[in-house]
Design an enzyme around this catalytic site. Structure first.
Site, PDB file in Angstrom:
ATOM      1  N   GLY A  60       7.922   9.472   7.750  1.00  0.00           N
ATOM      2  CA  GLY A  60       6.587   9.425   7.122  1.00  0.00           C
ATOM      3  C   GLY A  60       5.745  10.600   7.511  1.00  0.00           C
ATOM      4  O   GLY A  60       4.704  11.129   7.082  1.00  0.00           O
ATOM      5  N   GLU A 115       0.919   9.184  13.494  1.00  0.00           N
ATOM      6  CA  GLU A 115       1.505   8.271  12.422  1.00  0.00           C
ATOM      7  C   GLU A 115       1.226   8.620  11.115  1.00  0.00           C
ATOM      8  O   GLU A 115      -0.110   9.322  10.895  1.00  0.00           O
ATOM      9  CB  GLU A 115       1.192   6.756  12.618  1.00  0.00           C
ATOM     10  N   ASP A 116       1.722   8.439   9.936  1.00  0.00           N
ATOM     11  CA  ASP A 116       1.197   8.615   8.621  1.00  0.00           C
ATOM     12  C   ASP A 116       0.348   7.516   8.316  1.00  0.00           C
ATOM     13  O   ASP A 116      -0.847   7.933   7.552  1.00  0.00           O
ATOM     14  CB  ASP A 116       2.368   8.614   7.708  1.00  0.00           C
ATOM     15  N   ASP A 119      -0.407   0.154   8.660  1.00  0.00           N
ATOM     16  CA  ASP A 119      -0.548  -0.808   7.608  1.00  0.00           C
ATOM     17  C   ASP A 119      -0.679  -2.257   8.396  1.00  0.00           C
ATOM     18  O   ASP A 119      -1.720  -2.724   8.873  1.00  0.00           O
ATOM     19  CB  ASP A 119       0.688  -0.946   6.793  1.00  0.00           C
ATOM     20  N   LYS A 147      -4.976   0.938   6.695  1.00  0.00           N
ATOM     21  CA  LYS A 147      -5.319  -0.026   5.723  1.00  0.00           C
ATOM     22  C   LYS A 147      -5.919  -1.404   6.602  1.00  0.00           C
ATOM     23  O   LYS A 147      -5.101  -2.179   7.114  1.00  0.00           O
ATOM     24  CB  LYS A 147      -4.179  -0.765   5.144  1.00  0.00           C
ATOM     25  N   PHE A 168      -0.535   0.257  -2.035  1.00  0.00           N
ATOM     26  CA  PHE A 168       0.827   0.872  -1.703  1.00  0.00           C
ATOM     27  C   PHE A 168       0.370   2.400  -2.134  1.00  0.00           C
ATOM     28  O   PHE A 168      -0.146   2.593  -3.161  1.00  0.00           O
ATOM     29  CB  PHE A 168       1.947   0.515  -2.439  1.00  0.00           C
ATOM     30  N   VAL A 169       0.600   3.531  -1.169  1.00  0.00           N
ATOM     31  CA  VAL A 169       0.411   4.764  -1.352  1.00  0.00           C
ATOM     32  C   VAL A 169       1.532   5.520  -1.113  1.00  0.00           C
ATOM     33  O   VAL A 169       2.394   5.055  -0.523  1.00  0.00           O
ATOM     34  CB  VAL A 169      -0.756   5.259  -0.388  1.00  0.00           C
ATOM     35  N   ASP A 175       6.731   7.813   1.518  1.00  0.00           N
ATOM     36  CA  ASP A 175       7.692   7.659   0.083  1.00  0.00           C
ATOM     37  C   ASP A 175       7.584   6.281  -0.552  1.00  0.00           C
ATOM     38  O   ASP A 175       6.958   5.039   0.117  1.00  0.00           O
ATOM     39  CB  ASP A 175       9.303   7.914   0.889  1.00  0.00           C
ATOM     40  N   ARG A 181       7.880  12.067  -1.006  1.00  0.00           N
ATOM     41  CA  ARG A 181       7.481  12.666   0.188  1.00  0.00           C
ATOM     42  C   ARG A 181       6.853  14.034  -0.040  1.00  0.00           C
ATOM     43  O   ARG A 181       6.206  14.464   0.499  1.00  0.00           O
ATOM     44  CB  ARG A 181       8.497  12.519   1.230  1.00  0.00           C
TER      45      ARG A 181
HETATM   46  P1  IMP Z   1       3.234  -1.361   9.577  1.00  0.00           P
HETATM   47  O1  IMP Z   1       4.311  -1.328  10.691  1.00  0.00           O
HETATM   48  O2  IMP Z   1       3.033  -2.272   8.674  1.00  0.00           O
HETATM   49  O3  IMP Z   1       1.794  -0.652  10.157  1.00  0.00           O
HETATM   50  O4  IMP Z   1       3.865   0.081   8.723  1.00  0.00           O
HETATM   51  C1  IMP Z   1       4.087   1.515   9.127  1.00  0.00           C
HETATM   52  C2  IMP Z   1       5.078   2.136   8.274  1.00  0.00           C
HETATM   53  O5  IMP Z   1       5.396   1.469   7.123  1.00  0.00           O
HETATM   54  C3  IMP Z   1       4.449   3.467   7.967  1.00  0.00           C
HETATM   55  O6  IMP Z   1       4.701   4.386   8.889  1.00  0.00           O
HETATM   56  C4  IMP Z   1       5.179   3.936   6.835  1.00  0.00           C
HETATM   57  O7  IMP Z   1       6.333   4.396   7.084  1.00  0.00           O
HETATM   58  C5  IMP Z   1       5.082   2.526   5.908  1.00  0.00           C
HETATM   59  N1  IMP Z   1       4.178   2.229   5.077  1.00  0.00           N
HETATM   60  C6  IMP Z   1       2.978   1.590   5.370  1.00  0.00           C
HETATM   61  N2  IMP Z   1       2.261   1.255   4.201  1.00  0.00           N
HETATM   62  C7  IMP Z   1       2.842   2.250   3.495  1.00  0.00           C
HETATM   63  C8  IMP Z   1       2.380   2.670   2.011  1.00  0.00           C
HETATM   64  O8  IMP Z   1       1.492   2.236   1.398  1.00  0.00           O
HETATM   65  N3  IMP Z   1       3.216   3.502   1.414  1.00  0.00           N
HETATM   66  C9  IMP Z   1       4.220   4.012   2.047  1.00  0.00           C
HETATM   67  N4  IMP Z   1       4.788   3.617   3.112  1.00  0.00           N
HETATM   68  C10 IMP Z   1       4.282   2.676   3.950  1.00  0.00           C
END
Ligand code: IMP
Length: 192
Positions: A60, A115-116, A119, A147, A168-169, A175, A181
């Site tokens: 990402g 990081e992108d 979440d 978020k 969700f984005v 992606d 992407r």
């Molecule tokens: P986390 O571990 O829940 O914080 O999520 C991290 C990873 O989930 C990110 O690096 C993204 O690859 C993916 N992700 C989280 N939210 C989104 C979203 O809204 N759209 C697409 N990918 C997401």
């Protein structure tokens, strides 16, 4: 317009995997904020005794890492770490799987994780914990998006591009089932 056609401009909405997403952060907004993050990071590391190394988290963060690095006015290195993504889902599985290790030697280095999106925070927590075990001289993190309402673990991120709604984005590296992407802007799920 579908996601493939939307790469040369940022239309007001796109359809990905049969679902509609609306424009949320356009190219100019993204690039201006990335420039500001780059200026801040350059200022913070200008007097550092060795160049920082940026660890982009694949897949990402590939686009954000590339654009962020082009805004820096200091010496720096880059390497990549690959973790599993959501797969076909729109909600985090909560399971972090390592797909590619970091090749660079991080002991004694000034490390900045790129990081992108943060979440639930589980991925960032995992990454920071793994890198901390390698004894870096310092460790910071930058994320383009966060978020706050989705946080499941407490994780400190030093540089945040945008705090966004808990939806969700896609686009700009992010992606949905590996698609979207390539979009130049960020699009958010249109629940309307
Ligand atoms: P986390 O571990 O829940 O914080 O999520 C991290 C990873 O989930 C990110 O690096 C993204 O690859 C993916 N992700 C989280 N939210 C989104 C979203 O809204 N759209 C697409 N990918 C997401």
């Amino acid at each position: 317009m579908d996601a493939a056609q939307a790469t040369l401009s940022a239309p007001p909405s796109v359809v990905c995997q049969g679902e509609r997403f609306r424009l949320y952060l356009d190219e100019t907004t993204l690039q201006e904020r990335i420039g500001a993050l780059g200026d801040q990071i350059s200022a913070d590391y200008r007097d550092s005794e060795s160049p920082p190394i940026f660890i982009g988290v694949l897949n990402g963060a590939f686009m954000f890492t590339a654009d962020l690095m082009r805004t820096l006015s200091i010496d720096c290195e880059v390497d990549f770490y690959k973790l599993s993504s959501y797969g076909e889902a729109k909600v985090s599985s909560g399971v972090v799987t390592e797909l590619k290790h970091i090749d660079a030697e991080l002991q004694g280095r000034h490390v900045i994780v790129v990081e992108d999106i943060v979440d639930t925070g589980l991925s960032m927590r995992y990454i920071l914990d793994r890198i901390e075990e390698l004894n870096p001289a310092s460790l910071k993190a930058v994320t383009l998006l966060r978020k706050p309402a989705a946080a499941k673990v407490d994780v400190e991120v030093d540089y945040v591009g945008f705090d966004i709604d808990n939806l969700f984005v896609i686009g700009y590296g992010l992606d949905y089932g590996q698609l979207a992407r390539n979009l130049r802007a960020i699009y958010i799920l249109d629940e309307g």
